[in-house]
Scaffold this motif. Sequence first.
Motif, PDB file in Angstrom:
ATOM      1  N   GLN A 124      59.749 104.054  41.514  1.00  0.00           N
ATOM      2  CA  GLN A 124      60.490 104.514  42.685  1.00  0.00           C
ATOM      3  C   GLN A 124      59.498 105.128  43.690  1.00  0.00           C
ATOM      4  N   HIS A 125      59.686 104.787  44.936  1.00  0.00           N
ATOM      5  CA  HIS A 125      58.744 105.125  46.004  1.00  0.00           C
ATOM      6  C   HIS A 125      58.400 106.623  46.077  1.00  0.00           C
ATOM      7  N   HIS A 126      59.414 107.468  46.011  1.00  0.00           N
ATOM      8  CA  HIS A 126      59.146 108.893  46.202  1.00  0.00           C
ATOM      9  C   HIS A 126      58.637 109.558  44.938  1.00  0.00           C
ATOM     10  N   ASN A 179      50.883 110.063  53.397  1.00  0.00           N
ATOM     11  CA  ASN A 179      51.754 108.934  53.734  1.00  0.00           C
ATOM     12  C   ASN A 179      51.626 107.816  52.690  1.00  0.00           C
ATOM     13  N   ASP A 180      52.126 106.623  53.025  1.00  0.00           N
ATOM     14  CA  ASP A 180      52.153 105.544  52.047  1.00  0.00           C
ATOM     15  C   ASP A 180      50.762 105.053  51.623  1.00  0.00           C
ATOM     16  N   GLY A 181      49.717 105.516  52.304  1.00  0.00           N
ATOM     17  CA  GLY A 181      48.353 105.153  51.940  1.00  0.00           C
ATOM     18  C   GLY A 181      47.951 105.595  50.550  1.00  0.00           C
ATOM     19  N   PHE A 237      59.199 114.357  51.810  1.00  0.00           N
ATOM     20  CA  PHE A 237      59.828 114.063  53.099  1.00  0.00           C
ATOM     21  C   PHE A 237      59.137 112.846  53.691  1.00  0.00           C
ATOM     22  N   ASP A 238      59.934 111.786  53.897  1.00  0.00           N
ATOM     23  CA  ASP A 238      59.342 110.485  54.144  1.00  0.00           C
ATOM     24  C   ASP A 238      60.197 109.702  55.129  1.00  0.00           C
ATOM     25  N   GLY A 239      59.704 108.537  55.524  1.00  0.00           N
ATOM     26  CA  GLY A 239      60.484 107.673  56.393  1.00  0.00           C
ATOM     27  C   GLY A 239      61.466 106.847  55.589  1.00  0.00           C
ATOM     28  N   THR A 240      60.933 105.959  54.786  1.00  0.00           N
ATOM     29  CA  THR A 240      61.759 104.986  54.100  1.00  0.00           C
ATOM     30  C   THR A 240      61.232 104.734  52.699  1.00  0.00           C
ATOM     31  N   GLY A 241      62.154 104.582  51.751  1.00  0.00           N
ATOM     32  CA  GLY A 241      61.766 104.182  50.404  1.00  0.00           C
ATOM     33  C   GLY A 241      63.010 103.775  49.642  1.00  0.00           C
ATOM     34  N   ALA A 297      56.490 107.931  43.190  1.00  0.00           N
ATOM     35  CA  ALA A 297      55.072 107.580  43.359  1.00  0.00           C
ATOM     36  C   ALA A 297      54.382 108.564  44.311  1.00  0.00           C
ATOM     37  N   HIS A 298      55.077 108.957  45.386  1.00  0.00           N
ATOM     38  CA  HIS A 298      54.507 109.962  46.297  1.00  0.00           C
ATOM     39  C   HIS A 298      54.184 111.251  45.536  1.00  0.00           C
ATOM     40  N   LEU A 299      55.150 111.708  44.746  1.00  0.00           N
ATOM     41  CA  LEU A 299      54.951 112.938  43.967  1.00  0.00           C
ATOM     42  C   LEU A 299      53.747 112.796  43.028  1.00  0.00           C
TER      43      LEU A 299
END
Length: 761
Positions: free
Chosen positions: A490-492, A744-746, A516-520, A494-496
């Motif tokens: 899951q995108h967020h 960010n997504d980078g 806090f993100d744009g889209t996922g 992965a951010h964590l």
Amino acid sequence: MDNQIAGCRIWITGIVQGVGFRPFIYNLAQQHRLTGWVKNTSAGVEIEVNGQAGLLDQFVQDIHDKHPHLARIDSLTRESVLPNGYAAFEIIHSTPLPGDFLPISPDIALCPDCERELFDPTNRRFHYPFINCTNCGPRFSIICDIPYDRPATTMAGFALCPECQREYEDPTNRRFHAQPIACPVCGPKVWLEQPGLPDIEGGDAIRAARSLMAEGKILAIKGLGGFHLACDAFNQAAVTTLRQRKKRIGKAFAVMAFSIEDIQTHCEIDPAESDLLTSPFAPIVLLKRKKWSTIAPAVYQKHSTLGVMLAYTPLHKLLLEPKSGFPSILVMTSGNLSDEPIAYQDEDCRTRLGKIADAYLMHNRPIQTRVDDSVSRIVNQKPYYLRRSRGYAPDPIILETPSAPMLATGTELKNTFTLAKGKYAFLSHYIGDLENYETYQSYTEGIKHFENLFKIKPEMIACDLHPDYLATQYAMERSQSDHLPIVKVQHHHAHLAACLADNHWNRPEPVIGIIFDGTGFGTDGTIWGGEILFGGYAKYIRRFHLRNTPLPGGNLAVRRPSRMALAHLWKAGISWGDMLPPTQDLCYEERLALRKQMELGFNSPDTSSMGRLFDAVSSLLGVCHQTTYEGQAAIELEAICDPEEAGRYELTIDQNTIDPAPLLTAIVRDWMAGIPVPRIATRFHNSIAYLCLDVSQRIKSESGLETIALSGGVWQNHFLLQKSMTLLDKAGFHVLIHQQTPPNDGSVSLGQVMVANHQNL
Ligand code: ZN
Ligand code: ZN
Ligand code: FE
């Protein structure tokens, strides 16, 4: 001291190639009167030495204490061997070891020694645009294969002249085994191409390029990792023309200067910013622009900051060498048309940049890998990266727990991929938005290049949950063709995990992830983005999230914040007053259709995105109704914030839903009452910072845990970041922010690696 002659074999891993490591070992061995050899292997550096036992110990100690500053030792293993009776110490040829790998140095900015020689009229490399040494110059961008030796670089075609050969072979010389070594006699050359005119070569080419820019012309300049488009940063007409031709409307351009002194008139620079600008990484640093700066407003548009880098190659230094009559600061923006990848091959430049540039400054050192400039800013005295590429990639992120050999394919926008094995996670250079064929091609080629360079054969694939991402589809194909297990992350989450890995987090207890993100893509099929997670690498729970709001028209609502503003008002039950800026932005028919669309739920997926709430508020205050690049509405909203304003609004929290309705009601009320827009914008930012404090305190009271990780694209917002960190610090929380990778997504591919490893235990 023990006078017995002893022998030992030493293996060193880390960044030990292309950084002057073998000459350092050679000189150290001479000092300690040791005999034997040193060589590069595909795993690092191997050494065998004979000498007095006490001196051997001192030798190893000195390797740790005195190694070249660009080198990094990750491990040093030592084993006793019988003395071999060597007569001398020598550097012997590299041998590839199958299956092993070693980090490769990123490209390094011109060093002070080379800069001195560049401007020394008595030096044989005076004004030579490709001067370099073991401490500086191109690395990753010219490496075709390992081990890192000249035949495996794009310098293979340049045969050394006798003088360069002598320097290359002299262990006491600064250019000993400097693979890109070159001089005016034997090395690459520059020339200037102009349609209809004969080429101009050498120093004249650089002078002519400068004259053209002084006249307001636009140049395509071949640099280290690709082409830049350049013009005089003080010439409003030239910069405006560049914007029109490049089809880049709103986004700020970066500029390049010769030295810190040239920037001081235009920007505020504190010591940490100065250190980062002049570091060997030489990224673009976002600086606070001074009000009286004479830089053309078309450079920075609505931004309160200016992206600045210092000339980092000798060619750039020569283009900016202080001389009257020539521009002292140049716009240096990526050589591409709007969203395409940067041109990096000569033909590519002529075909793709031909309609933008009036002339091309070319050179004949081929670029193997396209590398974009890195972008950073200073937060709390430390670098905070918005894009990690040139100067950093492909330096690995060191992992606390070893990884299986794995490929993580990343996301759709701001893509990077990560190839991991053991304690190394090779986070790729910036690939870009996987929206066109060329970017996708450089993505798949980049993955193959990394697999070859670092000798990693993935045994597992990790990717995003989003079925439509090209990166996800690539992962599925690789999983099938190579018969590899695949883990969808899951995108967020992965951010964590990315933020935790970046901070070398290895504790078992969960943390609070404010993502806090744009889209996922969410696990329930809706679009997430305002997520308060509680968890770690292996698992998480979605403790709180922003209330779902329709995204009318999907991507259309992302490009049109006014649609998002009306969607938020509609969901909150607030009427679309005729006076409100977003109502004014959309005609009656559009509003009618919009309302219908949301009522019927037609092409209006639900989203809990925090990025979209920023968009909505930006439009609600009349700041930005339409975007031409990602994050524009939020960036322009941040730019007008007033640090003196302390007011804020409430959001209500019910069970696990954060409802922005009271906040939106208060914003509309303030706007109707004529409160200045900058004050309302600031109150909104303050509200989100206090929201972070509120949710964190709730989780702390439930769990007793107080470590918080901040990740997601919204955390590029400096005002929000500073405010939130201050509040959370003061309340006693331990706040983790990204250190080496972007929020960010980078950095999502790094997070994917971590989650896949832990779910696979
Ligand atoms: Zn140098
Ligand atoms: Zn030469
Ligand atoms: Fe994201």
